[in-house]
Write a protein that holds these residues in place. Structure first.
Motif, PDB file in Angstrom:
ATOM      1  N   ALA A   1       0.926  -1.340   0.033  1.00 28.33           N
ATOM      2  CA  ALA A   1      -0.117  -0.008  -0.005  1.00 28.33           C
ATOM      3  C   ALA A   1       1.021   1.360   0.031  1.00 28.33           C
ATOM      4  O   ALA A   1       0.519   2.328  -0.792  1.00 28.33           O
ATOM      5  CB  ALA A   1      -0.897   0.096   1.034  1.00 28.33           C
ATOM      6  N   PRO A   2       1.895   1.386   0.828  1.00 27.12           N
ATOM      7  CA  PRO A   2       2.695   2.470   0.811  1.00 27.12           C
ATOM      8  C   PRO A   2       3.202   2.770  -0.584  1.00 27.12           C
ATOM      9  O   PRO A   2       3.422   3.933  -0.901  1.00 27.12           O
ATOM     10  CB  PRO A   2       3.551   2.398   2.104  1.00 27.12           C
ATOM     11  N   LEU A   3       3.740   1.602  -1.052  1.00 22.60           N
ATOM     12  CA  LEU A   3       4.436   1.721  -2.426  1.00 22.60           C
ATOM     13  C   LEU A   3       3.738   2.140  -3.482  1.00 22.60           C
ATOM     14  O   LEU A   3       3.932   2.899  -4.305  1.00 22.60           O
ATOM     15  CB  LEU A   3       5.235   0.307  -2.762  1.00 22.60           C
TER      16      LEU A   3
ATOM     17  N   ALA B   1       1.167   4.393  -3.393  1.00 27.10           N
ATOM     18  CA  ALA B   1       0.996   5.471  -3.231  1.00 27.10           C
ATOM     19  C   ALA B   1       2.379   6.506  -3.735  1.00 27.10           C
ATOM     20  O   ALA B   1       2.026   7.265  -4.468  1.00 27.10           O
ATOM     21  CB  ALA B   1       0.696   5.917  -1.514  1.00 27.10           C
ATOM     22  N   LEU B   2       3.462   5.906  -3.343  1.00 30.83           N
ATOM     23  CA  LEU B   2       4.806   6.689  -3.852  1.00 30.83           C
ATOM     24  C   LEU B   2       4.652   6.603  -5.280  1.00 30.83           C
ATOM     25  O   LEU B   2       5.130   7.526  -6.028  1.00 30.83           O
ATOM     26  CB  LEU B   2       6.006   5.834  -3.154  1.00 30.83           C
TER      27      LEU B   2
END
Length: 229
Positions: free
Chosen positions: A57-59, A61-62
């Motif tokens: 999930a964080p990746l 977004a990035l």
């Protein structure tokens, strides 16, 4: 004494398409898959897709932010592909090309050194990060984690006329990765599509959860070594 097609399959890990005839599919072993096996594969797909979405999930977004900062256009790319039994669906990918990549040319094969690919897009392709949104296609039931790569209807119409038994690949749910993807380099022609079909048919004959696990491990190795296209 071995049949030539069977011998070729054993030593190459693919099925000799040009030498096939309809009778071969009747008498050869394999291609037998139960409803229980299909249910287990679906459970495996959903579980793995959910796990990867949570971890990545964080990746996600990035990557979306990086795409938006480099070039105009949406971060997410949508395109119609041919799936199970020839039905079409919308595939999701991170955009790796210019937003107007096919305005002048129309549908075109993506090549290994394609000048339409952005700098961020080239990095995404090397590590196959552009494929991550397809995890949502897996949850929707349009795709599997492992299977033949879905192609665009424009190219499918041409390939079915030029390659024998090409339509048989649509009896499998398409996958994010597959035997053809880990065994063959970038495909951007009719000849490449014929070669990849031979691997797809081999997978169709031998597929199992064990086979899927082996393909996923090969995919992880390709991603970690940056050998994607």
């Amino acid at each position: 004494v071995d049949d030539a097609v069977d011998f070729y399959e054993e030593i190459s890990g693919k099925i000799w398409v040009e030498a096939l005839n309809p009778q071969w599919f009747v008498y050869t072993k394999g291609f037998n898959h139960s409803q229980a096996g299909a249910w287990l594969k679906r459970c495996f797909d959903v579980t793995l897709a959910l796990l990867l979405i949570l971890l990545a999930a964080p990746l996600l977004a990035l990557v979306a932010i990086a795409i938006k900062l480099e070039s105009a256009g949406p971060a997410l790319f949508r395109q119609v592909r041919v799936g199970l039994h020839g039905k079409t669906f919308v595939i999701y990918k991170f955009r790796s090309m210019r937003h107007d990549a096919e305005v002048d040319t129309g549908p075109a094969w993506a090549t290994e050194c394609d000048d339409r690919v952005t700098r961020v897009g080239r990095l995404l392709r090397i590590f196959r990060l552009d494929e991550l949104p397809q995890l949502f296609n897996v949850l929707n039931g349009d795709m599997s984690m492992v299977g033949p790569r879905p192609e665009r209807p424009y190219f499918v119409d041409q390939l079915e006329q030029q390659i024998p038994f090409y339509s048989l690949r649509h009896y499998l749910k398409p996958g994010i990765t597959g035997w053809a993807q880990v065994m063959y380099l970038y495909g951007a022609s009719v000849s490449d599509s014929r070669e990849k079909l031979q691997y797809d048919l081999y997978y169709a004959k031998h597929r199992s959860l064990r086979c899927d696990a082996a393909i996923l491990l090969k995919t992880v190795r390709i991603v970690l070594l940056g050998r994607g296209r």
